[in-house]
Design a protein around this motif. Structure first.
Motif, PDB file in Angstrom:
ATOM      1  N   VAL A 237      -5.417  -4.863   3.699  1.00 52.86           N
ATOM      2  CA  VAL A 237      -4.957  -5.770   4.760  1.00 52.86           C
ATOM      3  C   VAL A 237      -3.452  -5.987   4.666  1.00 52.86           C
ATOM      4  CG1 VAL A 237      -4.997  -8.190   5.502  1.00 52.86           C
ATOM      5  CG2 VAL A 237      -7.148  -6.961   5.120  1.00 52.86           C
ATOM      6  N   ALA A 238      -2.958  -6.198   3.458  1.00 55.77           N
ATOM      7  CA  ALA A 238      -1.527  -6.453   3.282  1.00 55.77           C
ATOM      8  C   ALA A 238      -0.693  -5.253   3.724  1.00 55.77           C
ATOM      9  CB  ALA A 238      -1.237  -6.795   1.826  1.00 55.77           C
ATOM     10  N   ASP A 239      -1.117  -4.056   3.334  1.00 49.28           N
ATOM     11  CA  ASP A 239      -0.384  -2.845   3.710  1.00 49.28           C
ATOM     12  C   ASP A 239      -0.409  -2.652   5.225  1.00 49.28           C
ATOM     13  OD1 ASP A 239       0.885  -0.211   3.259  1.00 49.28           O
ATOM     14  OD2 ASP A 239      -1.038   0.553   3.963  1.00 49.28           O
ATOM     15  N   SER A 240      -1.577  -2.833   5.831  1.00 52.90           N
ATOM     16  CA  SER A 240      -1.693  -2.651   7.280  1.00 52.90           C
ATOM     17  C   SER A 240      -0.872  -3.690   8.033  1.00 52.90           C
ATOM     18  CB  SER A 240      -3.167  -2.730   7.707  1.00 52.90           C
ATOM     19  OG  SER A 240      -3.904  -1.653   7.172  1.00 52.90           O
ATOM     20  N   TYR A 241      -0.945  -4.925   7.593  1.00 56.46           N
ATOM     21  CA  TYR A 241      -0.196  -5.992   8.270  1.00 56.46           C
ATOM     22  C   TYR A 241       1.307  -5.749   8.168  1.00 56.46           C
ATOM     23  CZ  TYR A 241       1.407 -10.650   9.582  1.00 56.46           C
ATOM     24  OH  TYR A 241       2.046 -11.689  10.193  1.00 56.46           O
ATOM     25  N   TYR A 242       1.769  -5.411   6.969  1.00 59.25           N
ATOM     26  CA  TYR A 242       3.201  -5.167   6.754  1.00 59.25           C
ATOM     27  C   TYR A 242       3.679  -3.977   7.577  1.00 59.25           C
ATOM     28  CZ  TYR A 242       7.354  -3.291   4.482  1.00 59.25           C
ATOM     29  OH  TYR A 242       8.608  -2.764   4.238  1.00 59.25           O
ATOM     30  N   SER A 243       2.917  -2.891   7.567  1.00 60.94           N
ATOM     31  CA  SER A 243       3.357  -1.651   8.196  1.00 60.94           C
ATOM     32  C   SER A 243       3.191  -1.640   9.711  1.00 60.94           C
ATOM     33  CB  SER A 243       2.581  -0.462   7.606  1.00 60.94           C
ATOM     34  OG  SER A 243       2.758  -0.363   6.215  1.00 60.94           O
ATOM     35  N   LEU A 244       2.180  -2.334  10.227  1.00 64.39           N
ATOM     36  CA  LEU A 244       1.798  -2.144  11.625  1.00 64.39           C
ATOM     37  C   LEU A 244       2.078  -3.325  12.543  1.00 64.39           C
ATOM     38  CD1 LEU A 244      -1.608  -0.266  11.161  1.00 64.39           C
ATOM     39  CD2 LEU A 244       0.719   0.656  11.201  1.00 64.39           C
ATOM     40  N   LYS A 245       2.377  -4.500  12.004  1.00 62.28           N
ATOM     41  CA  LYS A 245       2.500  -5.673  12.876  1.00 62.28           C
ATOM     42  C   LYS A 245       3.641  -5.557  13.887  1.00 62.28           C
ATOM     43  CE  LYS A 245       5.186  -8.371   9.482  1.00 62.28           C
ATOM     44  NZ  LYS A 245       6.470  -8.398  10.220  1.00 62.28           N
TER      45      LYS A 245
ATOM     46  N   HIS B  84       2.494   7.788   4.418  1.00 66.26           N
ATOM     47  CA  HIS B  84       2.954   8.619   3.311  1.00 66.26           C
ATOM     48  C   HIS B  84       3.289   7.862   2.027  1.00 66.26           C
ATOM     49  CE1 HIS B  84       3.458  11.488   6.620  1.00 66.26           C
ATOM     50  NE2 HIS B  84       3.459  12.425   5.710  1.00 66.26           N
ATOM     51  N   ALA B  85       3.351   6.536   2.088  1.00 62.61           N
ATOM     52  CA  ALA B  85       3.773   5.795   0.890  1.00 62.61           C
ATOM     53  C   ALA B  85       2.785   5.986  -0.252  1.00 62.61           C
ATOM     54  CB  ALA B  85       3.917   4.313   1.218  1.00 62.61           C
ATOM     55  N   LYS B  86       3.316   6.257  -1.426  1.00 66.67           N
ATOM     56  CA  LYS B  86       2.492   6.382  -2.627  1.00 66.67           C
ATOM     57  C   LYS B  86       3.387   6.280  -3.851  1.00 66.67           C
ATOM     58  CE  LYS B  86       2.634  11.465  -2.681  1.00 66.67           C
ATOM     59  NZ  LYS B  86       1.813  12.699  -2.688  1.00 66.67           N
ATOM     60  N   VAL B  87       2.773   6.109  -4.988  1.00 63.29           N
ATOM     61  CA  VAL B  87       3.517   6.064  -6.242  1.00 63.29           C
ATOM     62  C   VAL B  87       3.743   7.502  -6.692  1.00 63.29           C
ATOM     63  CG1 VAL B  87       3.526   5.299  -8.633  1.00 63.29           C
ATOM     64  CG2 VAL B  87       2.487   3.862  -6.868  1.00 63.29           C
ATOM     65  N   SER B  88       4.989   7.935  -6.700  1.00 63.61           N
ATOM     66  CA  SER B  88       5.289   9.310  -7.094  1.00 63.61           C
ATOM     67  C   SER B  88       6.706   9.390  -7.637  1.00 63.61           C
ATOM     68  CB  SER B  88       5.123  10.266  -5.909  1.00 63.61           C
ATOM     69  OG  SER B  88       6.039   9.927  -4.891  1.00 63.61           O
ATOM     70  N   LYS B  89       6.979  10.455  -8.365  1.00 68.48           N
ATOM     71  CA  LYS B  89       8.305  10.656  -8.954  1.00 68.48           C
ATOM     72  C   LYS B  89       9.263  11.317  -7.980  1.00 68.48           C
ATOM     73  CE  LYS B  89       6.528  10.972 -13.679  1.00 68.48           C
ATOM     74  NZ  LYS B  89       6.419  11.815 -14.904  1.00 68.48           N
ATOM     75  N   GLY B  90       8.720  11.947  -6.966  1.00 66.30           N
ATOM     76  CA  GLY B  90       9.570  12.618  -5.994  1.00 66.30           C
ATOM     77  C   GLY B  90       8.795  12.933  -4.749  1.00 66.30           C
ATOM     78  N   ALA B  91       9.485  13.419  -3.732  1.00 66.97           N
ATOM     79  CA  ALA B  91       8.833  13.728  -2.458  1.00 66.97           C
ATOM     80  C   ALA B  91       8.084  15.041  -2.545  1.00 66.97           C
ATOM     81  CB  ALA B  91       9.884  13.795  -1.342  1.00 66.97           C
TER      82      ALA B  91
ATOM     83  N   ASN C 186       8.129   5.303  -1.100  1.00 66.71           N
ATOM     84  CA  ASN C 186       7.595   4.669  -2.292  1.00 66.71           C
ATOM     85  C   ASN C 186       6.669   3.528  -1.906  1.00 66.71           C
ATOM     86  OD1 ASN C 186       9.023   6.288  -4.157  1.00 66.71           O
ATOM     87  ND2 ASN C 186      10.870   5.069  -3.820  1.00 66.71           N
ATOM     88  N   ALA C 187       5.504   3.521  -2.502  1.00 70.12           N
ATOM     89  CA  ALA C 187       4.565   2.428  -2.254  1.00 70.12           C
ATOM     90  C   ALA C 187       5.149   1.120  -2.788  1.00 70.12           C
ATOM     91  CB  ALA C 187       3.232   2.719  -2.925  1.00 70.12           C
ATOM     92  N   LYS C 188       4.910   0.046  -2.082  1.00 69.79           N
ATOM     93  CA  LYS C 188       5.377  -1.262  -2.523  1.00 69.79           C
ATOM     94  C   LYS C 188       4.490  -1.760  -3.671  1.00 69.79           C
ATOM     95  CE  LYS C 188       8.335  -1.556   0.936  1.00 69.79           C
ATOM     96  NZ  LYS C 188       9.792  -1.507   0.720  1.00 69.79           N
ATOM     97  N   PRO C 189       5.040  -2.550  -4.577  1.00 64.44           N
ATOM     98  CA  PRO C 189       4.195  -3.121  -5.642  1.00 64.44           C
ATOM     99  C   PRO C 189       3.224  -4.145  -5.074  1.00 64.44           C
ATOM    100  CG  PRO C 189       6.412  -4.055  -5.714  1.00 64.44           C
ATOM    101  CD  PRO C 189       6.452  -2.926  -4.710  1.00 64.44           C
ATOM    102  N   ASN C 190       2.143  -4.381  -5.794  1.00 60.57           N
ATOM    103  CA  ASN C 190       1.126  -5.319  -5.313  1.00 60.57           C
ATOM    104  C   ASN C 190       1.699  -6.710  -5.079  1.00 60.57           C
ATOM    105  OD1 ASN C 190      -0.724  -3.272  -5.449  1.00 60.57           O
ATOM    106  ND2 ASN C 190      -1.586  -3.890  -7.410  1.00 60.57           N
ATOM    107  N   SER C 191       2.631  -7.108  -5.921  1.00 58.29           N
ATOM    108  CA  SER C 191       3.238  -8.441  -5.778  1.00 58.29           C
ATOM    109  C   SER C 191       3.959  -8.567  -4.435  1.00 58.29           C
ATOM    110  CB  SER C 191       4.220  -8.707  -6.918  1.00 58.29           C
ATOM    111  OG  SER C 191       5.232  -7.700  -6.963  1.00 58.29           O
ATOM    112  N   PHE C 192       4.551  -7.475  -3.967  1.00 59.02           N
ATOM    113  CA  PHE C 192       5.225  -7.479  -2.669  1.00 59.02           C
ATOM    114  C   PHE C 192       4.217  -7.741  -1.552  1.00 59.02           C
ATOM    115  CE2 PHE C 192       6.348  -5.273   1.235  1.00 59.02           C
ATOM    116  CZ  PHE C 192       7.643  -5.707   1.479  1.00 59.02           C
TER     117      PHE C 192
END
Length: 318
Positions: free
Chosen positions: A105-113, A157-164, A172-178
């Motif tokens: 929900v947090a990811d969808s709300y942040y990205s799509l609102k 495309h956001a995810k935890v990774s060292k490079g594209a 880059n995926a946001k941390p859960n706290s964000f």
């Protein structure tokens, strides 16, 4: 279908809301939905400005449609997981699914609102591009929206990774706290409290086993496996308001995107069921209506809406 269970635990209004979500999912093609993205090298070879604009906006509308339906499905699957665990009386999968729902929900709300109002504000010029009748302030201009593009690419495309990955933009995926902070600012009730509590059960901490224990005396305790349903009932009752807020914030932005897409000359991205959803009590849709400059949304249900989407308790779901 889980709407009847949601209705029983959280009330008729939110149960009806989940029923609308189920109707949207059931309306999707049973085989597959295919999107086309032109390879970057091929896109760079195009000289005609009209073609560049048309391809760009067709693909961006496709990204918006993709984001809306996958967001709905993802959050609904987490909700299904919660209900399945609740019916089976197993608390750890319940907590894991609840935590997954919060993050989804947090990811969808942040990205799509902000996607729907961004699209709605440019309806006329985008439709002129799609129809081949380009009306840009300057001849030869390419119209792009980096804000909209970045929001949709972050979502997909956001995810935890060292490079594209090769050929893909780096996000880059946001941390859960964000994400939890996003929901706090959106006035989702007690979201920090419940998220912290759920993590204690999902992680291999003492809470993930102590719920099975019952202390008889100071120096004597027993393992009592039948307490799991009691723990699920505890979460359901204590955080009833949180669940209602999560459902509203998690699905509403996607529904509004689907309704806005109906106003574009791109029928492959039209979801007819969205036309029959009345969002007149949702402030975010009222805002989009103004940006679209429409007095009345045509509906397929013989001039009447089939579904009524309620506003959030706080009245400000974006």
């Amino acid at each position: 279908m889980i709407s009847h269970k949601i209705k029983k635990d959280f009330g008729e209004k939110i149960g009806a809301y989940v029923g609308i979500i189920e109707s949207i999912i059931n309306s999707l093609p049973k085989s597959r939905i295919t999107y086309s993205i032109m390879p970057v090298d091929s896109f760079k070879d195009i000289i005609d400005v009209g073609s560049i604009n048309k391809i760009y906006w067709d693909e961006l509308l496709g990204r918006a449609h993709f984001a809306a339906i996958t967001s709905i499905i993802r959050s609904y699957r987490w909700l299904q997981g919660m209900i399945a665990a609740q019916d089976s009386g197993v608390v750890l999968p319940y907590c894991a699914s609840y935590r997954g729902l919060i993050e989804s929900v947090a990811d969808s709300y942040y990205s799509l609102k902000d996607v729907a109002p961004n699209l709605a504000g440019h309806k006329n010029i985008i439709n002129s591009i799609l129809s081949g009748k380009i009306e840009l302030p300057k001849e030869g201009q390419v119209l792009i929206s980096k804000e909209l593009e970045n929001l949709l690419i972050h979502y997909s495309h956001a995810k935890v990774s060292k490079g594209a990955d090769e050929g893909q933009p780096r996000q880059n995926a946001k941390p859960n706290s964000f994400y939890i902070d996003v929901l706090k600012k959106a006035n989702v009730q007690n979201v920090s409290e419940i998220y912290s509590e759920l993590c204690q059960y999902v992680h291999p901490s003492s809470d993930s086993i102590s719920y099975l224990c019952e202390f008889i005396e100071q120096d004597k305790f027993s393992v009592y496996i039948n307490r799991e349903k009691q723990m699920i009932e505890y979460f359901t009752k204590k955080y009833k308001g949180t669940m209602i807020d999560l459902i509203m914030h998690g699905f509403t932005p996607s529904i509004i995107i689907l309704k806005v897409l109906l106003h574009y000359n791109a029928p492959m991205y039209h979801s007819k069921i969205a036309d029959g959803i009345n969002c007149s009590s949702v402030p975010a849709w009222v805002n989009c209506e103004g940006l679209l400059r429409v007095d009345k949304i045509p509906v397929h249900q013989s001039g009447k809406y089939k579904y009524n989407l309620p506003s959030s308790p706080g009245g400000s779901v974006a």
